[in-house]
Design an enzyme around this catalytic site. Structure first.
Site, PDB file in Angstrom:
ATOM      1  N   LYS A 181       0.884  -1.170   0.000  1.00 34.22           N
ATOM      2  CA  LYS A 181       0.000   0.000   0.000  1.00 34.22           C
ATOM      3  C   LYS A 181       0.918   1.215   0.000  1.00 34.22           C
ATOM      4  O   LYS A 181       1.623   1.472   0.971  1.00 34.22           O
ATOM      5  CB  LYS A 181      -0.907  -0.009   1.223  1.00 34.22           C
ATOM      6  CG  LYS A 181      -1.916   1.115   1.183  1.00 34.22           C
ATOM      7  CD  LYS A 181      -2.976   0.931   2.241  1.00 34.22           C
ATOM      8  CE  LYS A 181      -4.089   1.935   2.092  1.00 34.22           C
ATOM      9  NZ  LYS A 181      -3.685   3.322   2.008  1.00 34.22           N
ATOM     10  N   LYS A 192      -2.801  -2.385   7.582  1.00 36.97           N
ATOM     11  CA  LYS A 192      -1.875  -1.259   7.751  1.00 36.97           C
ATOM     12  C   LYS A 192      -0.880  -1.540   8.865  1.00 36.97           C
ATOM     13  O   LYS A 192      -1.245  -2.049   9.920  1.00 36.97           O
ATOM     14  CB  LYS A 192      -2.662   0.034   8.028  1.00 36.97           C
ATOM     15  CG  LYS A 192      -3.529   0.357   6.819  1.00 36.97           C
ATOM     16  CD  LYS A 192      -3.871   1.786   6.555  1.00 36.97           C
ATOM     17  CE  LYS A 192      -3.018   2.867   6.962  1.00 36.97           C
ATOM     18  NZ  LYS A 192      -3.507   4.190   6.621  1.00 36.97           N
ATOM     19  N   ASP A 200       2.077   4.916   0.188  1.00 42.08           N
ATOM     20  CA  ASP A 200       1.577   6.055   0.939  1.00 42.08           C
ATOM     21  C   ASP A 200       1.771   7.322   0.112  1.00 42.08           C
ATOM     22  O   ASP A 200       2.733   8.058   0.271  1.00 42.08           O
ATOM     23  CB  ASP A 200       2.355   6.154   2.254  1.00 42.08           C
ATOM     24  CG  ASP A 200       1.641   7.047   3.241  1.00 42.08           C
ATOM     25  OD1 ASP A 200       0.486   7.418   2.967  1.00 42.08           O
ATOM     26  OD2 ASP A 200       2.243   7.380   4.269  1.00 42.08           O
ATOM     27  N   CYS A 233      29.152  20.201  29.773  1.00 41.37           N
ATOM     28  CA  CYS A 233      29.450  20.634  31.133  1.00 41.37           C
ATOM     29  C   CYS A 233      30.916  20.310  31.390  1.00 41.37           C
ATOM     30  O   CYS A 233      31.316  19.153  31.303  1.00 41.37           O
ATOM     31  CB  CYS A 233      28.545  19.891  32.117  1.00 41.37           C
ATOM     32  SG  CYS A 233      29.131  19.999  33.807  1.00 41.37           S
ATOM     33  N   CYS A 270      30.657  16.592  38.427  1.00 39.79           N
ATOM     34  CA  CYS A 270      29.261  16.594  37.977  1.00 39.79           C
ATOM     35  C   CYS A 270      28.684  15.186  38.135  1.00 39.79           C
ATOM     36  O   CYS A 270      29.144  14.230  37.504  1.00 39.79           O
ATOM     37  CB  CYS A 270      29.188  17.034  36.515  1.00 39.79           C
ATOM     38  SG  CYS A 270      27.531  16.931  35.865  1.00 39.79           S
TER      39      CYS A 270
HETATM   40  S1  IVH Z   1      -6.582  -0.545  -4.701  1.00 46.04           S
HETATM   41  C1  IVH Z   1     -11.074   0.005  -4.979  1.00 46.04           C
HETATM   42  N1  IVH Z   1      -4.013  -0.852  -4.367  1.00 46.04           N
HETATM   43  O1  IVH Z   1      -5.065   3.344  -0.773  1.00 46.04           O
HETATM   44  C2  IVH Z   1      -9.778  -0.041  -4.347  1.00 46.04           C
HETATM   45  N2  IVH Z   1      -5.030   1.092  -3.467  1.00 46.04           N
HETATM   46  O2  IVH Z   1      -7.960   3.542   0.825  1.00 46.04           O
HETATM   47  C3  IVH Z   1      -8.810   0.779  -5.036  1.00 46.04           C
HETATM   48  N3  IVH Z   1      -3.487   2.627  -2.379  1.00 46.04           N
HETATM   49  O3  IVH Z   1      -6.257   6.126  -1.855  1.00 46.04           O
HETATM   50  C4  IVH Z   1      -7.562   0.849  -4.365  1.00 46.04           C
HETATM   51  N4  IVH Z   1      -1.669   1.464  -2.736  1.00 46.04           N
HETATM   52  O4  IVH Z   1      -4.898   5.095  -3.716  1.00 46.04           O
HETATM   53  C5  IVH Z   1      -5.088  -0.073  -4.127  1.00 46.04           C
HETATM   54  N5  IVH Z   1      -1.736  -1.226  -4.171  1.00 46.04           N
HETATM   55  C6  IVH Z   1      -2.800  -0.450  -3.948  1.00 46.04           C
HETATM   56  C7  IVH Z   1      -2.697   0.769  -3.267  1.00 46.04           C
HETATM   57  C8  IVH Z   1      -3.856   1.518  -3.042  1.00 46.04           C
HETATM   58  C9  IVH Z   1      -2.163   2.573  -2.216  1.00 46.04           C
HETATM   59  C10 IVH Z   1      -4.345   3.732  -1.897  1.00 46.04           C
HETATM   60  C11 IVH Z   1      -5.395   4.161  -2.863  1.00 46.04           C
HETATM   61  C12 IVH Z   1      -6.452   4.756  -1.988  1.00 46.04           C
HETATM   62  C13 IVH Z   1      -6.213   4.119  -0.671  1.00 46.04           C
HETATM   63  C14 IVH Z   1      -7.384   3.237  -0.358  1.00 46.04           C
END
Ligand code: IVH
Length: 666
Positions: A116, A312, A118, A424, A430
């Site tokens: 995921k 997460k 960021d 110091c 000390c």
């Molecule tokens: S799939 C319908 N894959 O996470 C689902 N999202 O809350 C579409 N994000 O803002 C998202 N990496 O942009 C997907 N490998 C990934 C992702 C990803 C980051 C973000 C996405 C969205 C948030 C989802």
């Protein structure tokens, strides 16, 4: 709780979440960590489920994001840009897998795990192979047209030769690579400008900037994760990612198709440990059903697909309130400001303190008591304060000022010439410095006097039985036993431990002295090179510089120490007590791995790869990255590289397991 209290809490949560949404979606800043934000949303969702009649109309739990910002053309998405259901719990990932499996009876389901990223979600549109538009997610239904921005700062294919469909859309995440972020912040720091808190903020800030010229200077990257076209459909998410690559997009290359929960958990755990090495900030793992037909059958809710979940990681950055700044006096007298803040959960541990390094860093950060601060746990173990939310600062708040006198003994502080450190100068009296020096001396890797802990040291110092490390060796049973809390047994143990420490080798003693910049490895090198204190004391600057890996800063510190009459007296005291001031004739045992080449592969149970590398190097070995004929050993953990193993076997290089190598270390 009373209904009115619940209503109040709901109202408060709604207001806070709206405020943070507005900051994030309209200004591109996040004054609160993702984790803290998710906690607020989760609490609100729980309350709304338990008390549906108290739920406010237009609750943010119903809306994906917030409304598009001013100054941009608003574009409606062809299909809504959904959010992902998220969790911080492995158990919920398991429940998700079970739930999804139930929804597709008789069918086998493959999952695909992706990092995921960021960053900021974007939708990119192509017509007849030409990039025609780029839109932010906005509220999920409509977003900002950022086509001009994207063309300036994102490396996207502008023209695709053989498009799979006349019109199609690619969705993915725009982000700033970590090295670009570090470099931009380095330049800002040099110019004295306020630093960006994290790469995501700068990505959002760049895409929301009304100054397009500035956007050019902010190179961003993009990983695609979805492909949509009316006339073409990929069979699986894996195939969609492969198609994106063929079309010229980058995708996060570490995705993996998994068939069961064990593989998914292994993936999650592996990347928890290794995500720092990726070029981009990864805040979790997205687990999706791989087959798009199955995705379709499983369906979506109004906010997020049922066929995916985001696991997460506990954040490495969080947000808290600065309560106090104290000043610590180190064993060499250096003063370190320490921030104390409301304890928060950071990368799985609760922290309430962070180092502020020195007076310069403190001044640059311009901290006020009560400030909302960002705390980050990066590669280092010690958390750092990485930013301040100036917008929420109260007008009446007091700035933090660096002290001028030692907090332990009141002596006016000195500033080391050419450095940023205050110290110091009262090293003889000390109490903080004496305590630090004694603790260091007793450390396991120094003289290993384990019964000499902070409390004992305090008692000895207070009774003036000890005023420096040499005094430990003239302690008498009666005087220690006379102290409060020292029974016969504990007194005896302490004295026996102190006596036993006399046999610790010269290199440990050299480390124990606490000479500035002389750590364990440098002490070993010095001991091995000069073999005795006498020869070390006679060494000139040029001779000291001949010791491998020892530079001018260390040499100067050694010379200062050895010439200091106070330290000289301590050394004489220790010599009189009979400590080991020379190495025995044969010292090879100290460097058991000397001139041996190692390659490390895989993961280990007791140590990380980095730690193992350090241990091998500290024992005189060298760690190489590739297996070749000159390598003496391959250290293989679990999931060691198959080609490395094969090469080692081919060349008859011994393969060591974790236990074997640990036994070989001193
Ligand atoms: S799939 C319908 N894959 O996470 C689902 N999202 O809350 C579409 N994000 O803002 C998202 N990496 O942009 C997907 N490998 C990934 C992702 C990803 C980051 C973000 C996405 C969205 C948030 C989802």
């Amino acid at each position: 709780m009373e209904t009115s209290d619940i209503s109040k809490e709901i109202k408060h949560l709604v207001d806070s979440i709206r405020y943070y949404n507005a900051c994030y979606f309209q200004k591109g800043i996040s004054p609160i960590s993702d984790y803290a934000y998710d906690q607020l949303v989760e609490r609100l969702t729980q309350l709304e489920q338990a008390y549906p009649h108290l739920k406010l109309p237009d609750s943010p739990t119903e809306v994906i994001g917030e409304y598009p910002s001013k100054g941009f053309k608003v574009v409606y998405h062809q299909t809504p840009m959904l959010s992902l259901a998220k969790t911080y719990s492995e158990k919920e990932v398991e429940q998700f897998i079970i739930r999804v499996k139930k929804m597709v009876p008789n069918g086998t389901i493959d999952f695909i795990c992706e990092p995921k990223i960021d960053g900021v979600a974007l939708s990119i549109h192509y017509e007849n192979g030409h990039l025609v538009g780029a839109v932010t997610r906005g509220d999920g239904e409509k977003g900002d047209d950022v086509t001009r921005h994207v063309c300036q700062c994102l490396p996207l294919p502008q023209k695709i030769q053989a498009p799979p469909s006349a019109s199609f859309e690619v969705r993915g995440e725009a982000f700033m690579p970590k090295d670009v972020f570090t470099e931009l912040n380095r330049m800002r720091k040099a110019k004295g400008e306020a630093l960006w808190a994290n790469p995501r903020n700068i990505t959002a800030g760049t895409l929301k900037s009304l100054d397009v010229a500035l956007v050019k200077e902010r190179p961003l990257a993009f990983y695609g994760y979805s492909f949509y076209a009316s006339s073409y459909m990929c069979p699986t998410q894996e195939a969609a990612l492969a198609l994106l690559v063929t079309l010229g997009f980058s995708v996060a290359p570490i995705y993996k198709v998994c068939t069961n929960i064990t593989e998914i958990m292994d993936y999650i755990h592996y990347w928890a440990e290794h995500k720092q090495n990726l070029p981009v900030d990864v805040d979790g793992i997205v687990i999706k059903v791989n087959n798009l037909d199955q995705q379709h059958r499983i369906g979506i809710t109004s906010k997020s697909p049922r066929w995916a979940i985001a696991y997460k990681y506990q954040p490495a950055m969080a947000y808290s309130t600065l309560e106090e700044v104290t000043f610590q006096v180190g064993r060499t007298g250096t003063i370190t400001p320490v921030a104390h803040f409301r304890p928060i959960s950071l990368a799985g541990t609760i922290v309430g303190r962070a180092s502020l390094h020195n007076a310069d860093v403190l001044a640059k950060q311009d901290l006020h008591l009560g400030d909302k601060i960002f705390i980050e746990k990066g590669g280092e173990i010690i958390p750092q304060v990485v930013g301040v939310d100036f917008s929420s600062r109260k007008k009446t708040s007091k700035p933090v000022v660096f002290i001028r006198q030692c907090p332990a003994c009141g002596t006016p502080l000195h500033r080391e010439e050419g450095t940023v450190a205050y110290y110091c100068p009262n090293k003889q009296q000390c109490v903080s410095q004496l305590k630090g020096a004694l603790l260091h001396f007793a450390h396991r890797k120094a003289m290993d006097i384990h019964t000499l802990g902070p409390k004992t040291i305090e008692a000895l110092l207070q009774a003036k039985l000890v005023q420096n490390v040499a005094d430990l060796y003239i302690l008498r049973y009666e005087s220690v036993h006379a102290l409060e809390g020292f029974q016969a047994l504990s007194t005896q143990k302490l004295l026996t431990n102190i006596e036993a420490s006399k046999t610790k080798p010269f290199d440990s003693l050299l480390f124990a002295l606490g000479i500035k910049h002389v750590g364990e490895t440098v002490a070993k090198k010095l001991a091995r090179h000069f073999r005795s204190m006498e020869r070390l004391q006679q060494a000139t600057q040029a001779e000291l510089l001949q010791v491998p890996d020892i530079g001018e800063k260390i040499v100067q510190s050694i010379l200062d120490y050895l010439q200091d009459p106070y330290q000289k007296a301590i050394i004489s005291g220790l010599q009189a007590a009979g400590l080991q001031f020379a190495l025995p004739e044969s010292v090879e045992v100290l460097w058991p791995l000397s001139s041996k080449y190692f390659v490390i592969s895989g993961t280990f149970q007791m140590v990380t790869r980095k730690e193992l590398t350090k241990l091998i190097e500290a024992a005189g070995g060298r760690v190489l990255s590739a297996v070749s004929a000159k390598v003496h050993y391959l250290v293989a953990g679990s999931k060691a590289g198959p080609s490395k193993l094969a090469k080692a076997k081919q060349w008859g290089i011994p393969i060591l397991e974790e236990n074997d190598i640990i036994k070989m270390l001193p």
